[in-house]
Design an enzyme around this catalytic site. Structure first.
Site, PDB file in Angstrom:
ATOM      1  CG  ASN B  46     -13.989  -3.525  22.695  1.00  0.00           C
ATOM      2  OD1 ASN B  46     -13.507  -4.666  23.186  1.00  0.00           O
ATOM      3  ND2 ASN B  46     -14.963  -3.122  23.019  1.00  0.00           N
ATOM      4  CB  ALA B  47     -11.978  -7.428  19.475  1.00  0.00           C
ATOM      5  CG  MET B  48     -10.552  -4.338  25.004  1.00  0.00           C
ATOM      6  SD  MET B  48      -9.590  -3.102  23.975  1.00  0.00           S
ATOM      7  CE  MET B  48      -8.047  -3.345  25.121  1.00  0.00           C
ATOM      8  CG  ASN B 102     -17.952 -10.376  30.889  1.00  0.00           C
ATOM      9  OD1 ASN B 102     -18.885 -10.679  30.100  1.00  0.00           O
ATOM     10  ND2 ASN B 102     -17.029  -9.572  30.282  1.00  0.00           N
ATOM     11  CB  CYS B 105     -16.871 -10.937  26.878  1.00  0.00           C
ATOM     12  SG  CYS B 105     -15.732 -10.496  25.753  1.00  0.00           S
ATOM     13  CB  THR B 168     -19.765  -4.610  22.834  1.00  0.00           C
ATOM     14  OG1 THR B 168     -19.348  -5.841  23.057  1.00  0.00           O
ATOM     15  CG2 THR B 168     -19.312  -3.475  23.596  1.00  0.00           C
ATOM     16  N   GLY B 219     -23.954   2.964  24.950  1.00  0.00           N
ATOM     17  CA  GLY B 219     -24.253   4.129  24.149  1.00  0.00           C
ATOM     18  C   GLY B 219     -24.638   5.568  25.009  1.00  0.00           C
ATOM     19  N   GLY B 240     -19.113   3.829  29.334  1.00  0.00           N
ATOM     20  CA  GLY B 240     -17.896   3.440  29.066  1.00  0.00           C
ATOM     21  C   GLY B 240     -17.204   4.408  28.033  1.00  0.00           C
TER      22      GLY B 240
END
Lengths: 259, 279
Positions: B46-48, B102, B105, B168, B219, B240
């Site tokens: 993902n790359a939100m 965070n 990211c 991630t 994971g 998640g």
């Protein structure tokens, strides 16, 4: 696996000046009311309800409104797009006599629902509502189904003058329907829901989507119901508890946008 | 999930012990265009782009949850210590029970990993947030670093109450037919089953180097996966991508599996297992 399958667009058909249908080879079993995530490489990936269903070929029908739909509109036969899905639940035809109400671009998925229902010998009454004659489409397809069809336009340029909901109210007061199915502007669907009272009801909601597979939370409504997973079609009992219904949606940042 | 009150409540009712919110910044952000999420053979990419409604509007969601007594860990991201402090204070005032900074990211310019790879910045931001707030502060760090133990130690020096690892893993998928990266942002973060061994190793290294609790993530799909993290040194875990693999009741399923394993192996208290792989 939820990875886009790259396929060539095999046919594009202009339905009116702003609405187009694209057909592509896609053999996955699909039910009306379900949707695909359509990837236009280099532009965007957007959810689109299925509007045309045969065993090997599926179609989507859309109005050009933003960058993604404009790019799709300009796609030529043989151009590549990515498709994943179908996703979501689709309509459930519980009943023998069903009223279908499609408004605006919602007509697209509603017509494929009527086609599937009439094949199952369901007695279908259909209201298609649009702003004007120019914005109508799929009248030819709907006539072939053998359904009872009513057209409404806001300006009276075709069919009954007025809103689809006004006509629905009249029909509901005179006839007994087992179920009312709808797709269209949410304000219209909310009004219809109120008119329907205790008649079983299903509406297809549209929300901004990102993952399409139930993890990102972009499209949730009410108490965490994911439009991509538990929807996009919700029944009356569920809708009653979705405070968002007919009131607000969320933009890509998650901000509330009132209808 | 976890960007609005309704979804946080639903996840909590599916067996989660606490909710980590979507990472929230000062201003609304729409994130990257789609495709933002795709499934690959062994995980999810993902790359939100840190989409969020901004701390102001998010406050309304949190206030709605206050009555429900759901433990909330407010995740925040800023470009510097000033932004982190402002966000932290607001999260606290909206009723968050703890904070997660965070700093990991992997795909947002000027945020996340770009801050979380600098030991001095990590220490400074953590300590400023600690000075300005009273609730526990956790620092989420990245596996995309050579000096992960040093970063964890910097957070500890800044008085962090815990380390969360991992975020991630920086990754890419190229489509052969189109000969281009699938994600609109090209680069994304890989989660799910494939990254579990990476996360377990990171937690193991961090546990060895700090004296504050470690929260393991990356994971975890089954109770056995969770136990592996716990044995590496995690005192709690986050989930998640397992929502995708096992649906929303993944939380309850994983808790049940941990309990069954413990019963079968004669353990009564999970704390007996934290870090046992180190002896």
């Amino acid at each position: 696996m939820n990875y886009p399958k790259v396929t060539k667009m095999i046919e594009g058909k202009k339905e009116n000046s702003d609405v187009k249908t694209l057909l592509f080879e896609y053999p996955e079993k699909t039910h009306s009311g379900q949707f695909f995530m359509i990837w236009i490489p280099g532009v965007d990936e957007i959810p689109m309800s299925v509007s045309y269903i045969t065993k090997n070929v599926k179609g989507i029908t859309f109005r050009k409104v933003g960058d993604a739909t404009k790019a799709l509109f300009n796609l030529k036969e043989g151009d590549k797009i990515g498709i994943r899905g179908p996703y979501g639940n689709g309509f459930k035809f519980n009943g023998k006599k069903i009223l279908f109400v499609g408004g605006g671009t919602g007509i697209a998925m509603m017509v494929s629902a009527v086609e599937q229902a009439t094949k199952k010998n369901i007695s279908a009454t259909v209201i298609l509502g649009a702003k004007s004659k120019k914005e109508l489409f799929f009248e030819d397809r709907i006539k072939k189904c053998g359904a009872e069809v009513h057209i409404t336009t806001d300006d009276g340029s075709q069919g009954h003058k007025g809103f689809a909901t006004d006509l629905a109210e009249k029909l509901i007061s005179k006839n007994k329907y087992d179920l009312v199915l709808t797709c269209g502007p949410e304000i219209m669907m909310k009004k219809l829901f109120e008119i329907c009272g205790n008649i079983p009801f299903q509406a297809s909601l549209e929300r901004y989507m990102k993952c399409g597979i139930g993890i990102c939370g972009q499209c949730t409504v009410g108490k965490g119901l994911r439009v991509c997973e538990e929807g996009p079609v919700f029944d009356g009992k569920t809708l009653k508890n979705i405070e968002d219904f007919g009131v607000f949606k969320r933009d890509a940042a998650g901000r509330k946008i009132r209808f | 999930m976890d960007e609005d009150a309704g979804s946080m409540e639903r996840i909590f009712n599916c067996g989660a012990g606490a909710i980590v919110t979507k990472s929230i910044g000062l201003e609304p952000r729409e994130g990257y265009p789609n495709p933002t999420v795709i499934e690959l053979e062994h995980g999810i990419l993902n790359a939100m782009g840190l989409p969020n409604p901004g701390i102001g509007e998010f406050g309304d969601e949190l206030k709605k949850l206050k009555k429900s007594k759901i433990p909330i860990i407010g995740s925040i991201f800023g470009a510097n210590s000033k932004e982190f402090v402002e966000l932290a204070k607001k999260m606290q005032s909206y009723g968050a029970d703890a904070l997660e900074l965070n700093m990991s990211c992997p795909h947002a310019k000027g945020y996340g990993l770009e801050i979380g790879s600098d030991t001095e910045l990590v220490r400074k931001i953590t300590s400023k947030v600690k000075e300005a707030t009273e609730i526990p502060v956790f620092v989420k760090i990245s596996p995309n670093l050579m000096n992960i133990a040093d970063i964890a130690k910097s957070a500890e020096k800044g008085n962090a109450d815990g380390i969360v690892a991992i975020n991630t893993v920086k990754a890419m998928k190229i489509d052969l037919e189109l000969k281009m990266p699938v994600l609109a942002n090209k680069i994304g973060g890989y989660s799910g089953k494939a990254i579990k061994p990476i996360g377990v190793r990171c937690v193991y290294d961090i546990y060895k180097n700090v004296n504050i609790p470690v929260i393991g993530v990356g994971g975890i799909t089954t109770g056995e996966d969770a136990l592996e993290y716990i044995m590496a040194g995690a005192s709690a875990i986050q989930i998640g991508s397992a929502i995708y693999y096992r649906n929303l009741d993944a939380f309850k399923k994983i808790c049940d599996e941990i309990e069954i394993w413990m019963r079968d192996h004669g353990y009564k208290n999970i704390s007996e297992l934290v870090g046992v792989a180190h002896t």
